[in-house]
Design an enzyme around this catalytic site. Structure first.
Site, PDB file in Angstrom:
ATOM      1  N   HIS A 123      31.173  45.636  43.024  1.00  0.00           N
ATOM      2  CA  HIS A 123      32.603  45.928  43.165  1.00  0.00           C
ATOM      3  C   HIS A 123      32.711  47.394  43.533  1.00  0.00           C
ATOM      4  O   HIS A 123      31.973  48.237  43.002  1.00  0.00           O
ATOM      5  CB  HIS A 123      33.311  45.630  41.846  1.00  0.00           C
ATOM      6  CG  HIS A 123      34.793  45.828  41.867  1.00  0.00           C
ATOM      7  ND1 HIS A 123      35.555  45.726  43.019  1.00  0.00           N
ATOM      8  CD2 HIS A 123      35.670  46.135  40.870  1.00  0.00           C
ATOM      9  CE1 HIS A 123      36.831  45.935  42.725  1.00  0.00           C
ATOM     10  NE2 HIS A 123      36.918  46.198  41.438  1.00  0.00           N
ATOM     11  N   GLU A 211      43.334  39.927  43.279  1.00  0.00           N
ATOM     12  CA  GLU A 211      43.425  39.531  41.873  1.00  0.00           C
ATOM     13  C   GLU A 211      44.854  39.602  41.361  1.00  0.00           C
ATOM     14  O   GLU A 211      45.322  38.704  40.654  1.00  0.00           O
ATOM     15  CB  GLU A 211      42.542  40.446  41.019  1.00  0.00           C
ATOM     16  CG  GLU A 211      41.057  40.253  41.227  1.00  0.00           C
ATOM     17  CD  GLU A 211      40.238  41.363  40.613  1.00  0.00           C
ATOM     18  OE1 GLU A 211      39.022  41.198  40.515  1.00  0.00           O
ATOM     19  OE2 GLU A 211      40.820  42.418  40.239  1.00  0.00           O
TER      20      GLU A 211
END
Length: 347
Positions: A123, A211
């Site tokens: 990430h 998200e």
């Protein structure tokens, strides 16, 4: 690496056929892959690498997560170590800690990086917002990323099924001249079905936007809004849930996942087709400004700072459980429990 057309735009994609597992093993021969953190991504990636024949060790603090690593077959003193010791032994350090945990562990990782080592993330958060995280790698290491497009649980389950999750990859810093081949070898090693090129910054921004948007935040908001309207107009919980969630997840999503939204529309009733085509634009026009506001909040670092601040607070876990409990105990998701039990496969 192949150039493939995605909706009229050419992108670089790497498949297992172009970069087979045997080649990945050859590229990483002699390397020690140290997986730091055994929380969300750690188990799936480390176990897949181990099963694929790579030299893998795990670094984890003692506690419940350490015990889970032992239960998964990692041997203390042989393949399971403290974070500091694993970093010392590794030539490729897979930093798979949570974004908040990276902040406290980074000094240990940095102190144990040697010239020519590779620092790997799944990430882009810590690097993209380094002004807030303090994560600035030294200039004499490779900085790379493979970001599976799904949870660590899915990384493992799809691997065990003989499939593979797609992932993005990026090279942020190429000190050795081998950063790209190391990246692709690790991507194949963790079981990726295919890999598509990105940058660490683009991955971080798109991930946080996704998200908070269509993947999790927006879909829960949409579910709740439609369910509440149906209930407020006299529809029963079972009816409201089925028309909001169950039909989408069990019937319609597999259709457009397989062949696209137009194909799903074509295989629904004419009444459903007409209504969907008429109402998609009003929903788009209402939602796009919210997504734009979200994107600006992510790009500016505001969302990153919120995550750092909230996740670092004492009592964060207790507060999180309270929020999740409210979600779990809402009528919408209590109705879901009964509906799931009624599915034929669960009887």
């Amino acid at each position: 690496m192949a150039k493939l057309n995605f909706g009229g735009v050419e992108e670089t994609v790497v498949t297992r056929e172009e970069f087979p597992l045997e080649k990945a093993r050859e590229v990483l021969k002699g390397e020690t892959i140290a997986v730091i953190g055994y929380g969300v991504q750690g188990p799936g990636q480390s176990l897949n690498l181990r099963d694929n024949g790579f030299n893998v060790i795990v670094g984890q603090r003692e506690g419940k997560t350490y015990d889970k690593a032992v239960a998964d077959g990692w041997v203390p003193g042989e393949t399971l170590f403290s974070i500091e010791e694993a970093c010392r032994r590794g030539t490729i350090i897979l930093c798979l800690l949570s974004d908040a945990a990276v902040l406290s562990v980074w000094p240990t990782i940095k102190a144990n990086l040697n010239a020519g080592d590779a620092l790997y993330f799944s990430h882009g958060f810590a690097i993209t917002w380094s002004d807030r995280t303090g994560v600035v790698p030294p200039a004499d290491v490779d900085v790379i990323m493979v970001a599976p497009k799904g949870s660590g649980t899915t990384v493992r389950s799809l691997f065990l099924e003989g499939r593979g999750i797609n992932a993005s990859y990026a090279v942020e810093q190429d000190y050795t001249g081998r950063a790209l081949e190391r990246t692709l070898a690790l991507g194949i090693g963790i079981g990726s079905g295919y890999l598509f090129e990105t940058t660490i910054r683009r991955e971080a921004i798109s991930d946080l936007t996704g998200e908070r948007g269509a993947l999790m935040g927006a879909i829960q908001g949409l579910f709740a809004a439609q369910y509440e309207v149906l209930r407020e107009h006299g529809h029963t919980p079972s009816e409201a849930f089925n028309e909001t969630v169950e039909e989408l997840t069990q019937s319609l999503m597999p259709l457009f996942a397989a062949k696209g939204m137009d194909w799903m529309y074509a295989n629904c009733s004419t009444t459903a087709q007409r209504g969907a085509l008429d109402w998609k634009d009003p929903f788009h026009d209402a939602i796009k400004p919210v997504v734009e506001r979200l994107y600006q909040s992510v790009e500016s670092g505001v969302e990153a700072q919120k995550s750092i601040d909230s996740n670092s607070k004492p009592g964060y876990r207790e507060g999180l459980e309270k929020e999740l409990k409210e979600l779990r105990e809402s009528e919408l998701w209590r109705a879901a429990e009964t509906v799931r039990r009624l599915r034929p496969e669960n009887k």
